[in-house]
Write an enzyme that holds these catalytic residues in place. Structure first.
Site, PDB file in Angstrom:
ATOM      1  N   HIS A  14       0.871  -1.175   0.000  1.00  0.00           N
ATOM      2  CA  HIS A  14       0.000   0.000   0.000  1.00  0.00           C
ATOM      3  C   HIS A  14       0.906   1.224   0.000  1.00  0.00           C
ATOM      4  O   HIS A  14       1.613   1.466   0.980  1.00  0.00           O
ATOM      5  CB  HIS A  14      -0.926   0.004   1.212  1.00  0.00           C
ATOM      6  CG  HIS A  14      -1.772   1.248   1.278  1.00  0.00           C
ATOM      7  ND1 HIS A  14      -2.522   1.690   0.218  1.00  0.00           N
ATOM      8  CD2 HIS A  14      -1.965   2.159   2.270  1.00  0.00           C
ATOM      9  CE1 HIS A  14      -3.146   2.804   0.550  1.00  0.00           C
ATOM     10  NE2 HIS A  14      -2.820   3.114   1.785  1.00  0.00           N
ATOM     11  N   ASP A  16       1.400   4.925   0.122  1.00  0.00           N
ATOM     12  CA  ASP A  16       1.120   6.335   0.352  1.00  0.00           C
ATOM     13  C   ASP A  16       2.307   7.122  -0.202  1.00  0.00           C
ATOM     14  O   ASP A  16       3.439   6.950   0.263  1.00  0.00           O
ATOM     15  CB  ASP A  16       0.975   6.613   1.852  1.00  0.00           C
ATOM     16  CG  ASP A  16      -0.106   5.758   2.485  1.00  0.00           C
ATOM     17  OD1 ASP A  16      -1.282   5.928   2.119  1.00  0.00           O
ATOM     18  OD2 ASP A  16       0.223   4.909   3.333  1.00  0.00           O
ATOM     19  N   ASP A 126      -7.835   2.050   1.828  1.00  0.00           N
ATOM     20  CA  ASP A 126      -7.693   2.816   3.066  1.00  0.00           C
ATOM     21  C   ASP A 126      -8.451   4.127   3.012  1.00  0.00           C
ATOM     22  O   ASP A 126      -8.095   5.079   3.694  1.00  0.00           O
ATOM     23  CB  ASP A 126      -6.206   3.075   3.347  1.00  0.00           C
ATOM     24  CG  ASP A 126      -5.951   3.464   4.802  1.00  0.00           C
ATOM     25  OD1 ASP A 126      -6.829   3.215   5.644  1.00  0.00           O
ATOM     26  OD2 ASP A 126      -4.883   4.034   5.076  1.00  0.00           O
ATOM     27  N   HIS A 353      -5.336  10.064   0.282  1.00  0.00           N
ATOM     28  CA  HIS A 353      -6.013  10.278   1.565  1.00  0.00           C
ATOM     29  C   HIS A 353      -5.104  10.885   2.623  1.00  0.00           C
ATOM     30  O   HIS A 353      -5.571  11.695   3.430  1.00  0.00           O
ATOM     31  CB  HIS A 353      -6.630   8.968   2.066  1.00  0.00           C
ATOM     32  CG  HIS A 353      -5.739   7.776   1.939  1.00  0.00           C
ATOM     33  ND1 HIS A 353      -5.606   7.084   0.768  1.00  0.00           N
ATOM     34  CD2 HIS A 353      -4.931   7.170   2.827  1.00  0.00           C
ATOM     35  CE1 HIS A 353      -4.756   6.076   0.938  1.00  0.00           C
ATOM     36  NE2 HIS A 353      -4.317   6.110   2.171  1.00  0.00           N
TER      37      HIS A 353
END
Length: 933
Positions: A14, A16, A126, A353
């Site tokens: 994941h 980010d 997420d 996000h």
């Protein structure tokens, strides 16, 4: 149904792009990860698949540094070993606009198109809650599933799985249904997206690992297919996974362990899924949790980011794209797909996000401000070029009766509704170019020496307007010709301010400043406008035909809706509380008394008064605590959970001076509010309060392609004292007869406060915090938002249905800027070059024009976009139904088109339409394509 269990391990990371480290720190790690992934795929055929986190920007970020690896990377994507897309970034769905969510999906598909393959996995690992219209959007993109980590069954804060007495779905699999009835198979990461990370190769460790993880997965799975996500946040790939799977297979002969991918996993689950799955409706906002882990307060972290984002989104989707489409349809300028995509990408790089939510370290958000500025600058340039290209092709010959001294200008309305409003524009009435050996002082004196005529403002229909015209004197400016060097000049400017009336939606109207003498000559063809609605005032009361507004001694507003007779008192008082939470979560200190300005006395004055606009000002001098006490610093360092913190606010105070302006315009159904303050306090929250006096159980908030109906009271599992929620353009309460709406300009957090006397809308203006929160200790002093702040919002009373009354349309139009352009260098000659169309003929546009008209008045439909499709070159227009009942859409194009067809969110040709009329089912998103001749 298959009885043997199958463990599907999906390798992923994941990613980010930025979070607890700045972007380039993460970027270095991404390069290392991708290098290792490609080497592993080269060397180990048993390492079969890797899921690239559902976002195509990872490829872009990698090739930025490693362009020589493009063929190698793309080959594995084409072969299906690396799964790619469908999004450009993993956005926060509630803090990005409806169209931004679609551009994200569209650009993700566009980036994947040259590779011939795109993942059709609706991936939301997420997101801090999920938009209710996601199933409809996904279905229109041929994506029939959604995989998400939050919003249904509680995962607990810090991603810990917990049991609860009430679940929204008993299984990790469910049916997710949009308000319009569209459905997808929903799959929840019931044990989060890291439940298959770091699989042991050692047999002893593997048995302990799999005994627990298999049981956890079986607890929620409705089929024999168990999902294990082999990876986590920024986690390097597990290169020995094939060996670890062989170990697991030897230990558990009744379970088939496979290195899988989402396509195979979803296909297998779909075949075995039971018929009695729960159906989850609409928004997934984790209402059946304790309320702390919803992370909704990211909507108020670093409000300045939300404001910049709203400005950037609105400029691109509501101004730049429509204007570029108009210029393209008119044949005066090609649609700049490449530049608009570039501007969108820069903007969307702020949409992940952990970025737009304001929950990262300070370095991340500093870089975001620069990206916002770059995207905005590009959009502004495109707006200027499109508007100028159209203006240069307006045939001004019919205006010759206005005289050679007339100063012509055009006002563009790029919204989907006909529009009234105040226009303020600087016009050049004389200019002198720099000669060789320039003497700017002499030029300035030259252009300023002549007396200006007395001007009258007139429009292309001959209507005369009341206007304020102010001489600004001489100013430097320049032109950048396409065929020669830059041309600097000195210009004499005037500023004209007036109320434009009924400027057509998706079109323009042309106006002129003419001399009073010339106006007298043509008086027989000039019609005075209707002056029935002007602003009247007495003391601190102002009113137009719809509203009567009184600014009270404490700075609040009392508003009477003259149409319905409803009166709303005490609007826009301010509330202040401490905040000992973090960027993710607001937490008021225990036992603290909430401060308000209700009993303060304000300094009041009139700032502006004209027949078309009155501005009143309130100045409040307020003392509030300077911050949290020393215990708070200790609790943060020691990672005391925010729910257990005992810190309080300090006794010493700092001043908070709030200057509020209330603006009422003629013909308007809203009161515009602007609040300016210099924040010198830390660890606190500031909100504006709007008591409605309406007793309601529910309220309505503008969300993604819908007005979401939400309960004023959370579910019984909710223990968080705050029930703050997300909004896009507005929130409103109504009892069916009367309603109060608060529109906003980049203020995404609100709460409905329940009182015996009715519901109060509380809108967060500022939240100051000092730490990131989550899994570590990360100080974020810039999240305190110290220094000057400015916020804007509007109060809109209405009667009956919010959409059909026009209140929703007013709120949607409110943040959209007018676009204005002066015709020609001075608009003093009528011999200007026109653009040539595709047939070589000069393009001559009328003084006023509307490119796309539709039945907006009293409709429950909302207009969303006007743009050109990149693949087909056709015009794309989109609407959505705000209500449950079907609505008729009747469209009248103001241009020649070969055919009209039904399109979708990916702008594809889906089916022909008979004419331009269409029945739009309740809550449906409809896209029409217009094939240009």
């Amino acid at each position: 149904m298959t009885t043997k269990k199958t463990a599907h391990l999906i390798s992923h990371t994941h990613w980010d792009r930025e979070w607890y480290m700045p972007y380039e720190h993460h970027h270095v790690l991404l390069i290392e990860l991708m290098d290792k992934l490609l080497d592993t795929l080269d060397q180990d055929p048993e390492y079969r698949y890797f899921h690239l986190d559902g976002q195509t920007i990872i490829r872009e970020d990698y090739l930025q540094v490693r362009p020589e690896q493009q063929e190698r990377l793309d080959r594995y994507i084409r072969e299906g070993r690396i799964h790619f897309g469908p999004w450009y970034v993993l956005q926060d769905e509630f803090l990005t606009s409806s169209e931004a969510n679609l551009r994200n999906l569209l650009i993700g598909h566009r980036d994947a198109r040259p590779l011939g393959v795109v993942s059709k996995t609706g991936y939301f690992p997420d997101s801090f809650g999920n938009m209710g219209q996601a199933p409809q959007i996904l279905q229109q993109a041929d994506i029939h599933n959604a995989i998400f980590g939050r919003g249904v069954k509680p995962t607990g804060f810090n991603n810990a799985v917990v049991d609860a007495d009430s679940y929204e779905s008993p299984y990790s699999e469910m049916i997710w249904r949009s308000p319009d009835g569209s459905e997808v198979l929903g799959i929840l990461f019931a044990n989060w997206y890291c439940n298959g990370m770091e699989v042991p190769v050692d047999s002893e460790k593997a048995r302990v690992y799999w005994d627990k993880n298999l049981a956890d997965a079986e607890k929620f799975a409705s089929t024999p297919h168990l999902l294990f996500m082999n990876g986590c946040d920024h986690q390097p790939i597990q290169t020995d996974l094939p060996e670890a799977l062989r170990t697991a297979a030897a230990l558990y002969p009744d379970v088939e362990f496979i290195h899988s991918n989402f396509d195979d996993y979803i296909e297998a689950v779909t075949k075995d899924v039971p018929e009695h799955l729960a159906t989850i409706q609409g928004e997934l906002r984790s209402q059946h949790t304790d309320g702390w882990g919803t992370l909704v307060n990211t909507a108020s972290a670093r409000v300045y980011l939300k404001q910049l984002n709203q400005q950037g989104q609105t400029l691109l989707e509501k101004v730049a794209e429509p204007l570029a489409a108009m210029a393209h349809i008119a044949g005066v300028k090609d649609y700049p797909h490449h530049l608009l995509t570039h501007a969108w990408k820069m903007l969307m790089q702020n949409h992940p996000h952990d970025s737009i939510c304001g929950c990262s370290v300070d370095e991340v958000h500093r870089e975001m401000v620069t990206r916002f500025a770059k995207s905005r600058q590009l959009a502004e340039k495109l707006v200027s070029q499109s508007a100028q290209a159209i203006a240069e092709s307006i045939h001004v010959q019919p205006a010759e009766t206005w005289g050679e001294e007339a100063v012509l200008f055009t006002v563009f309305n790029t919204s989907g509704w006909n529009r009234n409003g105040i226009i303020e524009m600087d016009l050049i009435v004389d200019k002198a170019f720099f000669p060789e050996g320039p003497n700017p002082q002499a030029l300035a004196q030259k252009v300023e020496k002549d007396a200006l005529p007395a001007y009258q403002l007139i429009d292309s229909d001959g209507h005369v307007y009341s206007a304020e015209i102010k001489d600004l004197g001489a100013h430097f400016s320049y032109e950048l010709p396409k065929d020669r060097f830059r041309q600097p000049y000195m210009a004499r400017k005037v500023r004209v301010t007036f109320q434009a009336v009924d400027v057509p939606s998706l079109g323009y109207k042309t106006y002129a400043l003419i001399s009073v003498e010339k106006q007298a000559e043509i008086a027989e063809i000039a019609e005075m406008p209707d002056t029935s609605d002007v602003i009247e005032m007495q003391g601190m009361m102002m009113e137009n035909g719809q509203l009567r507004v009184t600014v009270e001694e404490n700075g609040t507003a009392t508003i009477e809706d003259k149409v319905s007779g409803a009166v709303y008192k005490g609007l826009n008082s301010y509330e202040n509380t401490g905040d000992i939470g973090n960027e993710y979560v607001y937490r008021q200190p225990e036992g603290e008394t909430t401060l308000t300005t209700e009993h303060l006395k304000a300094d009041l004055r009139i700032v502006e008064q004209s027949p078309y606009r009155v501005v009143m000002e309130s100045v409040l001098r307020w003392d509030i605590p300077a911050g949290a006490d020393e215990l708070f610093e200790l609790e943060k360092r020691q990672m005391v959970p925010f729910t257990e913190r005992k810190a309080q606010r300090v006794k010493n105070i700092v001043p908070l001076l709030i200057t509020t302006t209330y603006t009422l315009e003629a013909g308007s159904n809203m009161v515009k509010v602007k609040s300016d303050f210099n924040n010198q306090a830390k660890d606190h929250r500031l909100r504006a309060l709007f008591p409605s006096g309406l007793v309601t159980d529910d309220h309505y908030a503008d969300s993604i392609f819908e007005i979401a109906k939400r309960s004023n009271t959370p579910a019984k599992e909710w223990v968080n004292p705050s029930n703050a929620q997300h909004q896009q353009a507005f929130v409103h309460v109504t009892d069916g007869d009367h309603g109060l709406m608060i529109a906003n300009n980049g203020l995404n957090e609100y709460e409905i406060l329940q009182h015996e006397e009715g519901s109060t809308i509380a809108v967060t203006l500022l939240r100051a915090s000092s730490e990131l929160g989550d899994w570590g200790v990360f100080e974020t002093p810039e999240a305190q938002c110290l220094g000057p702040q400015s916020v804007e919002y509007a109060i809109i009373p209405f009667a009956g249905d919010a959409a059909q009354s026009g209140a929703c349309a007013s709120a949607y139009v409110y943040p959209i800027l007018w676009t204005t352009v002066q015709l020609g260098a001075l608009a003093r000659t009528f011999e200007r070059e026109s653009h040539a169309g595709a047939d070589g003929k000069k393009v001559e546009l009328p003084l006023s024009k509307q490119w796309l008209a539709w039945n907006a008045q009293g409709s429950s439909l909302a207009f969303s976009t006007l743009k050109i499709a990149e693949e087909t070159g056709d015009l794309i227009a989109r609407w959505y139904n705000l209500n449950s009942e079907p609505a008729e859409l009747n469209v009248q194009p103001g241009f020649e088109c070969a055919s009209v067809y039904e399109s979708d969110v990916l702008e594809r040709v889906k089916g022909t339409m008979q004419g331009q009329s269409q029945t739009v089912p309740g809550y449906k998103i409809v896209t029409q394509g217009y094939a240009l001749r």
